[in-house]
Design a protein around this motif. Sequence first.
Motif, PDB file in Angstrom:
ATOM      1  N   VAL A  85       0.852  -1.207   0.000  1.00 14.47           N
ATOM      2  CA  VAL A  85       0.000   0.000   0.000  1.00 14.47           C
ATOM      3  C   VAL A  85       0.884   1.252   0.000  1.00 14.47           C
ATOM      4  O   VAL A  85       0.590   2.225  -0.687  1.00 14.47           O
ATOM      5  CB  VAL A  85      -0.976  -0.013   1.208  1.00 14.47           C
ATOM      6  CG1 VAL A  85      -1.788   1.279   1.261  1.00 14.47           C
ATOM      7  CG2 VAL A  85      -1.901  -1.221   1.133  1.00 14.47           C
ATOM      8  N   GLY A  86       1.983   1.210   0.754  1.00 16.75           N
ATOM      9  CA  GLY A  86       2.899   2.356   0.779  1.00 16.75           C
ATOM     10  C   GLY A  86       3.417   2.678  -0.623  1.00 16.75           C
ATOM     11  O   GLY A  86       3.454   3.840  -1.038  1.00 16.75           O
ATOM     12  N   THR A  87       3.790   1.647  -1.373  1.00 14.76           N
ATOM     13  CA  THR A  87       4.289   1.878  -2.742  1.00 14.76           C
ATOM     14  C   THR A  87       3.170   2.396  -3.650  1.00 14.76           C
ATOM     15  O   THR A  87       3.383   3.278  -4.484  1.00 14.76           O
ATOM     16  CB  THR A  87       4.900   0.582  -3.309  1.00 14.76           C
ATOM     17  OG1 THR A  87       5.930   0.149  -2.423  1.00 14.76           O
ATOM     18  CG2 THR A  87       5.496   0.801  -4.688  1.00 14.76           C
ATOM     19  N   LEU A  88       1.968   1.864  -3.447  1.00  9.95           N
ATOM     20  CA  LEU A  88       0.809   2.345  -4.229  1.00  9.95           C
ATOM     21  C   LEU A  88       0.601   3.850  -4.007  1.00  9.95           C
ATOM     22  O   LEU A  88       0.442   4.626  -4.962  1.00  9.95           O
ATOM     23  CB  LEU A  88      -0.433   1.569  -3.787  1.00  9.95           C
ATOM     24  CG  LEU A  88      -1.750   1.976  -4.419  1.00  9.95           C
ATOM     25  CD1 LEU A  88      -1.919   1.305  -5.767  1.00  9.95           C
ATOM     26  CD2 LEU A  88      -2.914   1.599  -3.521  1.00  9.95           C
ATOM     27  N   ARG A  89       0.643   4.272  -2.751  1.00  9.27           N
ATOM     28  CA  ARG A  89       0.458   5.703  -2.428  1.00  9.27           C
ATOM     29  C   ARG A  89       1.582   6.538  -3.048  1.00  9.27           C
ATOM     30  O   ARG A  89       1.342   7.634  -3.562  1.00  9.27           O
ATOM     31  CB  ARG A  89       0.454   5.921  -0.909  1.00  9.27           C
ATOM     32  CG  ARG A  89      -0.697   5.280  -0.194  1.00  9.27           C
ATOM     33  CD  ARG A  89      -1.994   6.097  -0.342  1.00  9.27           C
ATOM     34  NE  ARG A  89      -3.118   5.300   0.102  1.00  9.27           N
ATOM     35  CZ  ARG A  89      -3.963   4.639  -0.703  1.00  9.27           C
ATOM     36  NH1 ARG A  89      -3.858   4.725  -2.009  1.00  9.27           N
ATOM     37  NH2 ARG A  89      -4.936   3.912  -0.210  1.00  9.27           N
ATOM     38  N   LEU A  90       2.786   6.002  -2.998  1.00  5.88           N
ATOM     39  CA  LEU A  90       3.920   6.726  -3.581  1.00  5.88           C
ATOM     40  C   LEU A  90       3.720   6.895  -5.098  1.00  5.88           C
ATOM     41  O   LEU A  90       3.924   7.985  -5.649  1.00  5.88           O
ATOM     42  CB  LEU A  90       5.225   5.962  -3.290  1.00  5.88           C
ATOM     43  CG  LEU A  90       6.497   6.551  -3.879  1.00  5.88           C
ATOM     44  CD1 LEU A  90       6.838   7.902  -3.241  1.00  5.88           C
ATOM     45  CD2 LEU A  90       7.677   5.591  -3.685  1.00  5.88           C
ATOM     46  N   LEU A  91       3.289   5.823  -5.761  1.00  4.01           N
ATOM     47  CA  LEU A  91       3.066   5.896  -7.210  1.00  4.01           C
ATOM     48  C   LEU A  91       1.953   6.887  -7.539  1.00  4.01           C
ATOM     49  O   LEU A  91       2.030   7.611  -8.541  1.00  4.01           O
ATOM     50  CB  LEU A  91       2.724   4.507  -7.770  1.00  4.01           C
ATOM     51  CG  LEU A  91       3.849   3.476  -7.743  1.00  4.01           C
ATOM     52  CD1 LEU A  91       3.363   2.149  -8.326  1.00  4.01           C
ATOM     53  CD2 LEU A  91       5.074   3.958  -8.523  1.00  4.01           C
ATOM     54  N   GLU A  92       0.918   6.917  -6.710  1.00  2.00           N
ATOM     55  CA  GLU A  92      -0.166   7.891  -6.937  1.00  2.00           C
ATOM     56  C   GLU A  92       0.377   9.316  -6.867  1.00  2.00           C
ATOM     57  O   GLU A  92       0.067  10.153  -7.723  1.00  2.00           O
ATOM     58  CB  GLU A  92      -1.278   7.708  -5.885  1.00  2.00           C
ATOM     59  CG  GLU A  92      -2.142   6.480  -6.131  1.00  2.00           C
ATOM     60  CD  GLU A  92      -3.098   6.190  -4.974  1.00  2.00           C
ATOM     61  OE1 GLU A  92      -4.022   5.382  -5.174  1.00  2.00           O
ATOM     62  OE2 GLU A  92      -2.925   6.756  -3.865  1.00  2.00           O
ATOM     63  N   ALA A  93       1.190   9.570  -5.834  1.00  2.00           N
ATOM     64  CA  ALA A  93       1.733  10.928  -5.670  1.00  2.00           C
ATOM     65  C   ALA A  93       2.673  11.262  -6.825  1.00  2.00           C
ATOM     66  O   ALA A  93       2.643  12.377  -7.366  1.00  2.00           O
ATOM     67  CB  ALA A  93       2.468  11.029  -4.333  1.00  2.00           C
ATOM     68  N   MET A  94       3.488  10.300  -7.230  1.00  2.00           N
ATOM     69  CA  MET A  94       4.418  10.537  -8.348  1.00  2.00           C
ATOM     70  C   MET A  94       3.635  10.845  -9.621  1.00  2.00           C
ATOM     71  O   MET A  94       3.952  11.789 -10.354  1.00  2.00           O
ATOM     72  CB  MET A  94       5.309   9.304  -8.568  1.00  2.00           C
ATOM     73  CG  MET A  94       6.345   9.102  -7.474  1.00  2.00           C
ATOM     74  SD  MET A  94       7.310   7.594  -7.733  1.00  2.00           S
ATOM     75  CE  MET A  94       8.190   7.968  -9.255  1.00  2.00           C
ATOM     76  N   THR A  95       2.608  10.047  -9.889  1.00  2.00           N
ATOM     77  CA  THR A  95       1.808  10.231 -11.113  1.00  2.00           C
ATOM     78  C   THR A  95       1.168  11.614 -11.109  1.00  2.00           C
ATOM     79  O   THR A  95       1.202  12.332 -12.111  1.00  2.00           O
ATOM     80  CB  THR A  95       0.716   9.139 -11.195  1.00  2.00           C
ATOM     81  OG1 THR A  95       1.314   7.867 -10.975  1.00  2.00           O
ATOM     82  CG2 THR A  95       0.035   9.152 -12.558  1.00  2.00           C
TER      83      THR A  95
END
Length: 340
Positions: free
Chosen positions: A102-112
């Motif tokens: 989930v942490g990586t998912l949130r990071l990818l959302e913020a990056m996108t």
Amino acid sequence: MKVLVTGGAGYIGTHCLVELIKAGITPVVYDNLCNASLESLARVERISGQAVAFVQGDIRDPDALTALFKAHRFDAVLHLAGLKAVGESVAKPLEYYDNNVVGTLRLLEAMTAQGCVNLVFSSSATVYGDPQALPIDEEQPIGATTNPYGTSKYQIERMLADWACATPDARVIALRYFNPVGAHPSGLIGEDPKGIPNNLMPYVQQVAAGKLQRLSVYGDDYDTADGTGVRDYLHVVDLAQGHLAALRKLTTMAAGKTAVNLGTGIGLSVLQLVRAFEAACGASLNYQVVARRPGDIAACYADPAHAQEWLGWRAQLGLPQMCEDAWRWQSSNPSGYADT
Ligand code: NAD
Ligand code: WQD
């Protein structure tokens, strides 16, 4: 070049910071300090003679990530933040999936959302499970993992591949580390495990320092030269330089996701490591052979050809250097960063 380093206060992160700064890259560390202390960053500043920008925060916190990406224009992200203890992941699987996946998912959302689409990720040789053949190249199947930690790394790699497919110009390198050990030659930064170490090298270090009485060697009846488990131990400074090579590759590679093994390609047994450590610390180590550790495999070592050909990286430092540097760190910081 400005790079966000999640988990930058940890063992591998601090060594990456030193190499990044040396190469003229500006890192910004984002870490919730769940397994690190600010002293590690103070030590990086001592080694590099430069202040390190630090933001305390969690990769699962979308508001904090948005603020971070609005405050900085990152050229790339080195994503090291995660929980990593195999045994703990079996006892607390949901914590591992939450923190890592989930942490990586949130990071990818913020990056996108902020248009930052260049990423280097800390994966692990554990994604190969029990390998079909040795040495292990990147074409071997992944996913037959044996614990939630390993499965979280596999799931993240799948998510990164899907994200890279769906996101124009996204460039992702998943670095599959083999067994990182050792410490910076300055003796100022190194691995600082909480409680009793799970991994071989930190356990050996603490036996040598007299903090632990005796090493248990988990099995001497494997199908290996001396019967003990064989792994690909890799100096953490070499590993950090592999991250630098990956960051540079992001600027020239084709869009998409690629996985690269970071290992030496040399398999070493538990007893070979013990002997090398004895030579480095000048004392003999108390050990006893006990039963195999559940879930362990006999042997695991990398085919490092892809790293060499594609990244232009290969490990330079051998086992004696790994042991000498680990011992320098251990003996000058008997209680890790807490000594300060
Ligand atoms: P580490 O625990 O020393 O460093 C991880 C850092 O991430 C710590 O500073 C911790 O405080 C931080 N962190 C954890 N969860 C976070 C969160 N939710 N938000 C923000 N920060 C968080 O571990 P390490 O050995 O430096 O490993 C770094 C990465 O490399 C990890 O992802 C690990 O799974 C991976 N890896 C490590 C090894 C190894 O043997 N050390 C092998 C393969 C892969
Ligand atoms: C190495 C060898 C043990 C401790 C783990 C994770 C992996 C990765 C690295 C993050 C094995 C033997 C160990 C001891 C021993 N981490 N050993 N006595 O198991 O290869 O990998 O850390 O991604 O995911 O699974 O490393 O250091 O635990 O073990 O005899 O007290 O040392 O049996 O042969 P491993 P390790």
